[in-house]
Design a protein around this motif. Sequence first.
Motif, PDB file in Angstrom:
ATOM      1  N   GLY A 186      40.915  51.554  25.069  1.00  0.00           N
ATOM      2  CA  GLY A 186      39.996  51.496  26.201  1.00  0.00           C
ATOM      3  C   GLY A 186      39.995  50.133  26.870  1.00  0.00           C
ATOM      4  O   GLY A 186      39.941  50.037  28.107  1.00  0.00           O
ATOM      5  N   LEU A 187      40.064  49.069  26.072  1.00  0.00           N
ATOM      6  CA  LEU A 187      40.129  47.726  26.648  1.00  0.00           C
ATOM      7  C   LEU A 187      41.420  47.533  27.441  1.00  0.00           C
ATOM      8  O   LEU A 187      41.420  46.915  28.518  1.00  0.00           O
ATOM      9  N   ALA A 188      42.528  48.060  26.922  1.00  0.00           N
ATOM     10  CA  ALA A 188      43.807  47.931  27.631  1.00  0.00           C
ATOM     11  C   ALA A 188      43.778  48.683  28.954  1.00  0.00           C
ATOM     12  O   ALA A 188      44.201  48.161  29.999  1.00  0.00           O
ATOM     13  N   LEU A 194      41.279  46.913  36.168  1.00  0.00           N
ATOM     14  CA  LEU A 194      40.650  45.719  36.741  1.00  0.00           C
ATOM     15  C   LEU A 194      41.668  44.829  37.434  1.00  0.00           C
ATOM     16  O   LEU A 194      41.399  44.287  38.522  1.00  0.00           O
ATOM     17  N   TYR A 195      42.846  44.691  36.849  1.00  0.00           N
ATOM     18  CA  TYR A 195      43.860  43.813  37.436  1.00  0.00           C
ATOM     19  C   TYR A 195      44.503  44.437  38.677  1.00  0.00           C
ATOM     20  O   TYR A 195      44.667  43.773  39.707  1.00  0.00           O
ATOM     21  N   PHE A 197      43.594  47.280  40.504  1.00  0.00           N
ATOM     22  CA  PHE A 197      42.797  47.934  41.541  1.00  0.00           C
ATOM     23  C   PHE A 197      41.554  47.151  41.961  1.00  0.00           C
ATOM     24  O   PHE A 197      40.860  47.567  42.887  1.00  0.00           O
ATOM     25  N   VAL A 198      41.267  46.052  41.276  1.00  0.00           N
ATOM     26  CA  VAL A 198      40.127  45.224  41.674  1.00  0.00           C
ATOM     27  C   VAL A 198      40.597  43.812  42.044  1.00  0.00           C
ATOM     28  O   VAL A 198      40.362  43.341  43.167  1.00  0.00           O
ATOM     29  N   TYR A 199      41.273  43.153  41.118  1.00  0.00           N
ATOM     30  CA  TYR A 199      41.717  41.786  41.374  1.00  0.00           C
ATOM     31  C   TYR A 199      42.761  41.716  42.488  1.00  0.00           C
ATOM     32  O   TYR A 199      42.691  40.846  43.365  1.00  0.00           O
ATOM     33  N   THR A 200      43.719  42.639  42.476  1.00  0.00           N
ATOM     34  CA  THR A 200      44.808  42.594  43.469  1.00  0.00           C
ATOM     35  C   THR A 200      44.304  42.722  44.910  1.00  0.00           C
ATOM     36  O   THR A 200      44.652  41.883  45.753  1.00  0.00           O
ATOM     37  N   PRO A 201      43.488  43.722  45.262  1.00  0.00           N
ATOM     38  CA  PRO A 201      43.000  43.750  46.648  1.00  0.00           C
ATOM     39  C   PRO A 201      41.991  42.652  46.962  1.00  0.00           C
ATOM     40  O   PRO A 201      41.878  42.227  48.115  1.00  0.00           O
ATOM     41  N   LEU A 202      41.285  42.168  45.935  1.00  0.00           N
ATOM     42  CA  LEU A 202      40.287  41.128  46.165  1.00  0.00           C
ATOM     43  C   LEU A 202      40.931  39.804  46.563  1.00  0.00           C
ATOM     44  O   LEU A 202      40.279  38.957  47.193  1.00  0.00           O
ATOM     45  N   LYS A 203      42.196  39.613  46.203  1.00  0.00           N
ATOM     46  CA  LYS A 203      42.884  38.377  46.569  1.00  0.00           C
ATOM     47  C   LYS A 203      42.979  38.197  48.086  1.00  0.00           C
ATOM     48  O   LYS A 203      43.092  37.070  48.575  1.00  0.00           O
ATOM     49  N   GLN A 204      42.924  39.283  48.826  1.00  0.00           N
ATOM     50  CA  GLN A 204      43.005  39.215  50.285  1.00  0.00           C
ATOM     51  C   GLN A 204      41.634  39.299  50.952  1.00  0.00           C
ATOM     52  O   GLN A 204      41.558  39.340  52.180  1.00  0.00           O
ATOM     53  N   GLY A 213      40.149  37.298  38.095  1.00  0.00           N
ATOM     54  CA  GLY A 213      41.408  37.161  37.367  1.00  0.00           C
ATOM     55  C   GLY A 213      41.236  36.472  36.029  1.00  0.00           C
ATOM     56  O   GLY A 213      41.953  36.782  35.065  1.00  0.00           O
ATOM     57  N   ALA A 214      40.267  35.547  35.944  1.00  0.00           N
ATOM     58  CA  ALA A 214      39.998  34.892  34.667  1.00  0.00           C
ATOM     59  C   ALA A 214      39.435  35.886  33.649  1.00  0.00           C
ATOM     60  O   ALA A 214      39.736  35.803  32.452  1.00  0.00           O
TER      61      ALA A 214
END
Length: 424
Positions: A186-188, A194-195, A197-204, A213-214
């Motif tokens: 579940g953690l994986a 999170l990486y 679908f959340v972090y990737t679009p949030l970079k823009q 990302g941290a």
Amino acid sequence: MWRGGSTAASAARALRSRLLLDPIHHPATSLAPIASARTSSSSTPSTAAANTIVEEAAAAVSVSQHTGSISDSLRHYGKCYWELSKARLSALVVATSGAGYVLGSGNIVDIAGLCCTCAGTMMVAASANTLNQVFEIKNDAKMKRTMRRPLPSGRISPAHAAMWATSVGVAGTALLAWKANGLAAGLAASNLVLYAFVYTPLKQIHPVNTWVGAVVGAIPPLLGWAAASTELSLNAMILPAALYFWQIPHFMALAYLCRNDYLAGGYRMFSFADPTGRRTAWVSLRNCLYMLPLGLFAYNWGLTSEWFSFEASILTLGLTIGALSFVLEPSPKTARRMFYGSLLYLPAFMSGLLLHRLPSEHKAHDLAEKNELDGVLFGADLQDEERARQKRQDTKPSRVQSRPPVSYASVAPFPFLPVPIYES
């Protein structure tokens, strides 16, 4: 005279090359003159043999070309998968996950479980990194350091990359669920979501992407701990906390050094609104200060020996001095110095954790209880087996002692004789 001779020789060579084509590019044609010569000087069986030789040669060349194309394809896609997975970054994720597994283990580390956990983590990390590049094809094409990646350069299609990411992501999660436990799987899976679908679009969208990302980088050691101990405790947070706080100065220095490249790619970084670099340096220093008490916490919570608290403090103090120099003089030179210092800090910190770790008391207690229970059950099984054996012997009908033939003879044919008595 010499010139005329050379001209004649060159004309002869040209004629010969016209008659005998290049055997590398025209293997079947180059053998035709030989076959025709054999045809004129031999009978019909020789003609069939010559034709067979030509056909076999052509078939051999076709097979070699086919084999070469397969090896080239495997080499091409293997290199593309390697770059899509960001193998070096994924290896760092695997290292933190493996460290978490060892820290969460008892006196004995399950090597097979460790290998399965690392393999599953590697596959999930490769999937997340590939999806990240699938979503950022246009952005990567605008940046110098990413425009040669497989997707922007056109070496592989987005659909192919997405299929690769899906396959390895599902396989890695399934491996963790099968060989570790549901908590680790579940953690994986949550970290992949999170990486990608959340972090990737949030970079823009917003500079807060650095802090998201941290969080992504802090989850792998928790995954390893959960795979080893099937639960998360307070002392399991030491390495994730170190990774979280470490990533802020690491990425802040990188964003400061690559401001123009990130700006061209359309990414929103904290350093864009800080032309002088002073705020970026202060954020880095603040997070370095947060890491100072982690070594003491690791000792107080029973995760490591007291030596680690001293060593971790020295390591963090060195990184803090680098951040302080960045604050006093915000420049590419000081930012680069802090960046390289962060690269040295993380492996040294994790090595100290593993070197001075104390086995998990909960894990050791569970192992002792399991061994004791196994011993009790084994003893009970032995007692039950002994009782069953005794019961079988008690209920087994006693054998009638065999009597010598003379006793039967004394009873049956001669009843007037006394029956012999035999002592048993």
